[in-house]
Design a protein around this motif. Structure first.
Motif, mmCIF file in Angstrom:
data_model
loop_
_atom_site.group_PDB
_atom_site.id
_atom_site.type_symbol
_atom_site.label_atom_id
_atom_site.label_comp_id
_atom_site.label_asym_id
_atom_site.label_seq_id
_atom_site.Cartn_x
_atom_site.Cartn_y
_atom_site.Cartn_z
ATOM 1 N N GLU A 23 53.952 -13.647 -4.312
ATOM 2 C CA GLU A 23 54.710 -14.279 -5.400
ATOM 3 C C GLU A 23 54.263 -13.756 -6.764
ATOM 4 O OE1 GLU A 23 54.700 -18.630 -7.587
ATOM 5 O OE2 GLU A 23 54.221 -18.552 -5.455
ATOM 6 N N TYR A 24 52.951 -13.726 -6.989
ATOM 7 C CA TYR A 24 52.455 -13.282 -8.286
ATOM 8 C C TYR A 24 52.599 -11.774 -8.459
ATOM 9 C CZ TYR A 24 51.061 -17.802 -9.892
ATOM 10 O OH TYR A 24 51.101 -19.093 -10.332
ATOM 11 N N ARG A 25 52.389 -11.023 -7.403
ATOM 12 C CA ARG A 25 52.560 -9.566 -7.518
ATOM 13 C C ARG A 25 53.999 -9.238 -7.886
ATOM 14 N NH1 ARG A 25 54.037 -5.283 -4.428
ATOM 15 N NH2 ARG A 25 54.208 -6.396 -2.452
ATOM 16 N N THR A 26 54.942 -9.953 -7.281
ATOM 17 C CA THR A 26 56.363 -9.750 -7.583
ATOM 18 C C THR A 26 56.681 -10.209 -9.002
ATOM 19 O OG1 THR A 26 56.904 -10.074 -5.256
ATOM 20 C CG2 THR A 26 58.705 -10.310 -6.824
ATOM 21 N N ARG A 27 56.181 -11.368 -9.366
ATOM 22 C CA ARG A 27 56.413 -11.915 -10.713
ATOM 23 C C ARG A 27 55.887 -10.974 -11.784
ATOM 24 N NH1 ARG A 27 54.060 -17.779 -11.936
ATOM 25 N NH2 ARG A 27 55.323 -18.171 -10.099
ATOM 26 N N TRP A 28 54.726 -10.386 -11.530
ATOM 27 C CA TRP A 28 54.109 -9.478 -12.494
ATOM 28 C C TRP A 28 54.636 -8.050 -12.370
ATOM 29 C CZ3 TRP A 28 48.608 -11.393 -10.899
ATOM 30 C CH2 TRP A 28 48.378 -12.655 -11.459
ATOM 31 N N THR A 60 36.984 -12.634 -4.533
ATOM 32 C CA THR A 60 38.358 -12.172 -4.756
ATOM 33 C C THR A 60 39.242 -13.329 -5.208
ATOM 34 O OG1 THR A 60 38.083 -10.408 -3.132
ATOM 35 C CG2 THR A 60 40.342 -11.035 -3.679
ATOM 36 N N LEU A 61 39.086 -14.485 -4.586
ATOM 37 C CA LEU A 61 39.871 -15.652 -4.994
ATOM 38 C C LEU A 61 39.548 -16.029 -6.432
ATOM 39 C CD1 LEU A 61 41.860 -17.925 -4.412
ATOM 40 C CD2 LEU A 61 39.954 -19.217 -3.427
ATOM 41 N N ALA A 62 38.276 -16.040 -6.778
ATOM 42 C CA ALA A 62 37.878 -16.384 -8.151
ATOM 43 C C ALA A 62 38.459 -15.383 -9.146
ATOM 44 C CB ALA A 62 36.360 -16.437 -8.261
ATOM 45 N N LEU A 63 38.401 -14.105 -8.821
ATOM 46 C CA LEU A 63 38.950 -13.072 -9.704
ATOM 47 C C LEU A 63 40.453 -13.262 -9.883
ATOM 48 C CD1 LEU A 63 38.423 -10.573 -11.393
ATOM 49 C CD2 LEU A 63 38.594 -9.203 -9.318
ATOM 50 N N PHE A 64 41.154 -13.529 -8.786
ATOM 51 C CA PHE A 64 42.595 -13.766 -8.859
ATOM 52 C C PHE A 64 42.898 -14.973 -9.747
ATOM 53 C CE2 PHE A 64 46.372 -15.934 -7.042
ATOM 54 C CZ PHE A 64 47.333 -15.025 -7.482
ATOM 55 N N LEU A 65 42.155 -16.058 -9.536
ATOM 56 C CA LEU A 65 42.406 -17.270 -10.319
ATOM 57 C C LEU A 65 42.169 -17.059 -11.805
ATOM 58 C CD1 LEU A 65 40.919 -19.980 -7.924
ATOM 59 C CD2 LEU A 65 43.341 -19.562 -8.428
ATOM 60 N N THR A 66 41.231 -16.182 -12.167
ATOM 61 C CA THR A 66 40.979 -15.934 -13.592
ATOM 62 C C THR A 66 42.136 -15.197 -14.261
ATOM 63 O OG1 THR A 66 39.791 -13.841 -13.231
ATOM 64 C CG2 THR A 66 38.470 -15.877 -13.300
ATOM 65 N N MET A 67 43.022 -14.619 -13.463
ATOM 66 C CA MET A 67 44.190 -13.920 -14.013
ATOM 67 C C MET A 67 45.319 -14.886 -14.369
ATOM 68 S SD MET A 67 44.435 -10.798 -11.346
ATOM 69 C CE MET A 67 42.988 -9.861 -10.865
ATOM 70 N N LEU A 68 45.138 -16.146 -14.019
ATOM 71 C CA LEU A 68 46.190 -17.142 -14.180
ATOM 72 C C LEU A 68 45.860 -18.126 -15.290
ATOM 73 C CD1 LEU A 68 46.570 -17.981 -10.385
ATOM 74 C CD2 LEU A 68 47.800 -16.244 -11.678
ATOM 75 N N VAL A 69 46.891 -18.771 -15.786
ATOM 76 C CA VAL A 69 46.674 -19.855 -16.755
ATOM 77 C C VAL A 69 46.219 -21.095 -15.970
ATOM 78 C CG1 VAL A 69 48.327 -18.941 -18.420
ATOM 79 C CG2 VAL A 69 49.092 -20.596 -16.721
#
Length: 94
Positions: A23-28, A60-69
């Motif tokens: 979802e996020y890869r597509t959105r971005w 990896t989950l933490a890194l992904f979450l830091t990319m989000l609001v």
């Protein structure tokens, strides 16, 4: 060794994380390769995540979450909590 409940939790969380990453890869508007670079993981690891074959590591989950609001972070964590609550409810009623 994982308990049956732990194994079930992991199996139920995999599609949630897979759909979230896609979802996020597509959105971005990113390629898989771009996500690989952003998450600092191998191509194979990312493909396995997006296909629901594995769960991301804590890093990896933490890194992904830091990319989000924050509201997006909360949404993803709520999705994962719902899976865990469902398993807890199911196992308590067996």
């Amino acid at each position: 060794m994982l308990s049956i409940r732990d194994h079930l939790a992991k199996e139920k969380m995999k599609p949630v994380m897979a759909s979230t990453l896609l979802e996020y890869r597509t959105r971005w508007n990113l390629t898989q390769e771009a996500m690989v670079r952003m998450l600092s993981i191998s191509n194979r690891s990312y493909i396995d995540l997006e296909h629901g074959d594995n769960l991301p590591s804590a890093t990896t989950l933490a890194l992904f979450l830091t990319m989000l609001v924050p509201s997006e972070q909360e949404d993803i964590l709520d999705r994962l909590r719902q899976v865990l609550d469902e398993i807890k409810y199911t196992s308590n009623n067996c």
